[in-house]
Design a protein around this motif. Structure first.
Motif, PDB file in Angstrom:
ATOM      1  N   CYS A 109       5.000   7.681  -7.573  1.00 23.90           N
ATOM      2  CA  CYS A 109       6.276   6.941  -7.680  1.00 23.90           C
ATOM      3  C   CYS A 109       6.663   6.670  -6.206  1.00 23.90           C
ATOM      4  O   CYS A 109       7.314   5.621  -6.138  1.00 23.90           O
ATOM      5  N   GLU A 110       7.105   7.637  -5.752  1.00 26.11           N
ATOM      6  CA  GLU A 110       7.740   7.824  -4.145  1.00 26.11           C
ATOM      7  C   GLU A 110       6.997   6.758  -3.613  1.00 26.11           C
ATOM      8  O   GLU A 110       7.673   5.877  -2.736  1.00 26.11           O
ATOM      9  N   SER A 112       5.205   4.022  -4.291  1.00 27.72           N
ATOM     10  CA  SER A 112       5.393   2.715  -4.728  1.00 27.72           C
ATOM     11  C   SER A 112       6.791   2.261  -4.441  1.00 27.72           C
ATOM     12  O   SER A 112       6.908   1.083  -3.917  1.00 27.72           O
ATOM     13  N   LEU A 113       7.921   3.091  -4.569  1.00 30.18           N
ATOM     14  CA  LEU A 113       9.204   2.764  -4.301  1.00 30.18           C
ATOM     15  C   LEU A 113       9.356   2.357  -2.823  1.00 30.18           C
ATOM     16  O   LEU A 113       9.942   1.455  -2.445  1.00 30.18           O
ATOM     17  N   LYS A 114       8.538   3.319  -2.035  1.00 30.97           N
ATOM     18  CA  LYS A 114       8.467   2.913  -0.373  1.00 30.97           C
ATOM     19  C   LYS A 114       7.925   1.467  -0.060  1.00 30.97           C
ATOM     20  O   LYS A 114       8.588   0.806   0.659  1.00 30.97           O
ATOM     21  N   ASP A 119      14.769   0.702  -4.904  1.00 32.20           N
ATOM     22  CA  ASP A 119      15.428   2.159  -5.322  1.00 32.20           C
ATOM     23  C   ASP A 119      14.910   2.431  -6.726  1.00 32.20           C
ATOM     24  O   ASP A 119      14.993   3.495  -7.140  1.00 32.20           O
ATOM     25  N   CYS A 120      14.438   1.479  -7.475  1.00 29.15           N
ATOM     26  CA  CYS A 120      14.117   1.662  -8.779  1.00 29.15           C
ATOM     27  C   CYS A 120      13.033   0.557  -9.376  1.00 29.15           C
ATOM     28  O   CYS A 120      12.773  -0.576  -8.907  1.00 29.15           O
ATOM     29  N   ILE A 121      12.139   1.585 -10.063  1.00 28.16           N
ATOM     30  CA  ILE A 121      11.089   0.441 -10.677  1.00 28.16           C
ATOM     31  C   ILE A 121      11.196   0.172 -12.254  1.00 28.16           C
ATOM     32  O   ILE A 121      11.694   1.001 -13.000  1.00 28.16           O
ATOM     33  N   TYR A 124       7.298   1.008 -15.609  1.00 27.31           N
ATOM     34  CA  TYR A 124       6.215   2.130 -14.595  1.00 27.31           C
ATOM     35  C   TYR A 124       5.094   2.467 -15.791  1.00 27.31           C
ATOM     36  O   TYR A 124       5.449   3.190 -16.774  1.00 27.31           O
ATOM     37  N   LYS A 160      15.218   6.338 -10.767  1.00 25.35           N
ATOM     38  CA  LYS A 160      13.950   5.734 -10.044  1.00 25.35           C
ATOM     39  C   LYS A 160      13.039   4.828 -10.765  1.00 25.35           C
ATOM     40  O   LYS A 160      12.366   4.122 -10.310  1.00 25.35           O
ATOM     41  N   ILE A 161      12.976   5.164 -11.939  1.00 23.63           N
ATOM     42  CA  ILE A 161      12.198   4.378 -12.853  1.00 23.63           C
ATOM     43  C   ILE A 161      13.173   4.158 -14.234  1.00 23.63           C
ATOM     44  O   ILE A 161      13.959   5.177 -14.633  1.00 23.63           O
TER      45      ILE A 161
END
Length: 351
Positions: A109-110, A112-114, A119-121, A124, A160-161
């Motif tokens: 997850c981290e 993909s965010l980067k 800041d949020c998916i 997911y 984040k999701i």
């Protein structure tokens, strides 16, 4: 210009465009990556027409498709979209591996965010099911208050999701996962030549109030161009290896395309618009995500929303495109799909 309407996807509160955009082919799988500038323009054009559900995965490239979307969504574009990505497929030493262990979730997850620079998916997905780990653990058990298995819950609490989905999961896997935490959407292959999901998976999703996201609604392009599509595949195109495009199956599948084309001619639309309209007519809980790398094809796909099919039209299409009309499996032997997605019982898990 037709403006794409919006619908509720699932029963957890997510609202998306009635047609999404599959972004995989822009960067990977279907031949060489396409020019970045052109793909960013395509994504912006899609958003301007109301297509706001953008679908990617950390496996596409790998990683390069997420990076592309990150560049495309800079500025104010991100606020106009619902961004869906996936985790669970890793490539190590040239081999594809499916991972679903709890320790992997946060890192994926981290990452993909980067790459997406967000800041949020919004949605997911678990891309493929790790059959070594009970589905309640991967990743949905992580929503529980178990201290050692709290990563996914933490990711939600941290913002984040927003919503959780599954891809290529069997009916029993979906049911077990949903019992632990509500699933918002299931992504599956559904089209006039891939109808096997109608037996168990579609009814299960509808019983549980889970949205349905149909990938490859145009039969990986075959329902757009027929055999011509196969003839024009470039080196490195994944479709060259798929059973349905092999000579022993192609002649039969050509007949299916020709029958769809005949009906499309009568309806005054293209074969791809007819095939896509058939998916749209399956219900307001279904969102197809056709992929394309050309603006003219994007516009044609949007035009499918204006194609009206009567019950007689639907019956005629389904009579020529029965569940066994297409010859050849969807994937090569051993490729993970819902058919081999069942996981061990939770009682067998030792943390």
């Amino acid at each position: 210009m037709v403006k794409v309407p919006r619908i509720k996807l699932g029963s957890q509160g997510l609202e998306v465009s009635a047609q999404g955009l599959g972004c995989m082919g822009m960067s990977a799988v279907y031949g060489p990556p396409k020019p970045e500038h052109d793909m960013i323009n395509l994504i912006h054009h899609a958003i301007d027409t109301g297509i706001t559900l953008l679908d990617t995965s950390d496996a596409y490239g790998p990683h390069t498709n997420e990076i592309l979307l990150g560049k495309a969504l800079k500025g104010g574009e991100r606020e106009k979209t619902e961004l869906a990505t996936k985790f669970g497929i890793k490539f190590e030493n040239g081999n594809r591996e499916v991972y679903g262990d709890p320790e992997y979730v946060r890192a994926a997850c981290e990452g993909s965010l980067k790459r997406l620079e967000v800041d949020c998916i919004d949605l997911y997905y678990q891309h493929r099911i790790d059959t070594r780990v009970p589905i309640e653990i991967t990743p949905l058990r992580l929503f529980c208050l178990l201290e050692k298995m709290g990563e996914m819950k933490k990711l939600v609490e941290e913002g984040k999701i927003k919503y959780i989905g599954l891809s290529e999961a069997s009916a029993s896997t979906i049911r077990r996962a949903h019992a632990v935490h509500p699933i918002t959407a299931v992504q599956l292959e559904w089209s006039l030549w891939s109808r096997d999901v109608e037996d168990e998976i579609i009814p299960t999703c509808r019983e549980l109030g889970i949205g349905i996201v149909a990938y490859s609604p145009l039969g990986r392009g075959f329902l757009s161009l027929g055999p011509k599509m196969v003839e024009n595949l470039t080196d490195g195109d994944f479709r060259q290896n798929l059973p349905r495009f092999q000579p022993e199956n192609l002649e039969n599948n050509k007949k299916l395309y020709e029958r769809v084309s005949t009906i499309a001619l009568k309806k005054g639309c293209t074969p791809s618009q007819l095939a896509l309209a058939w998916v749209h007519h399956q219900g307001n809980d279904v969102v197809p995500i056709p992929g394309t790398t050309k603006i003219e094809n994007l516009q044609q796909n949007i035009g499918a929303l204006s194609v009206k099919l009567t019950p007689q039209d639907m019956a005629e299409l389904e009579s020529i495109a029965s569940a066994d009309a297409a010859k050849g499996d969807r994937y090569m032997d051993g490729f993970p799909t819902y058919l081999n997605s069942d996981t061990p019982p939770l009682s067998s898990w030792k943390a």
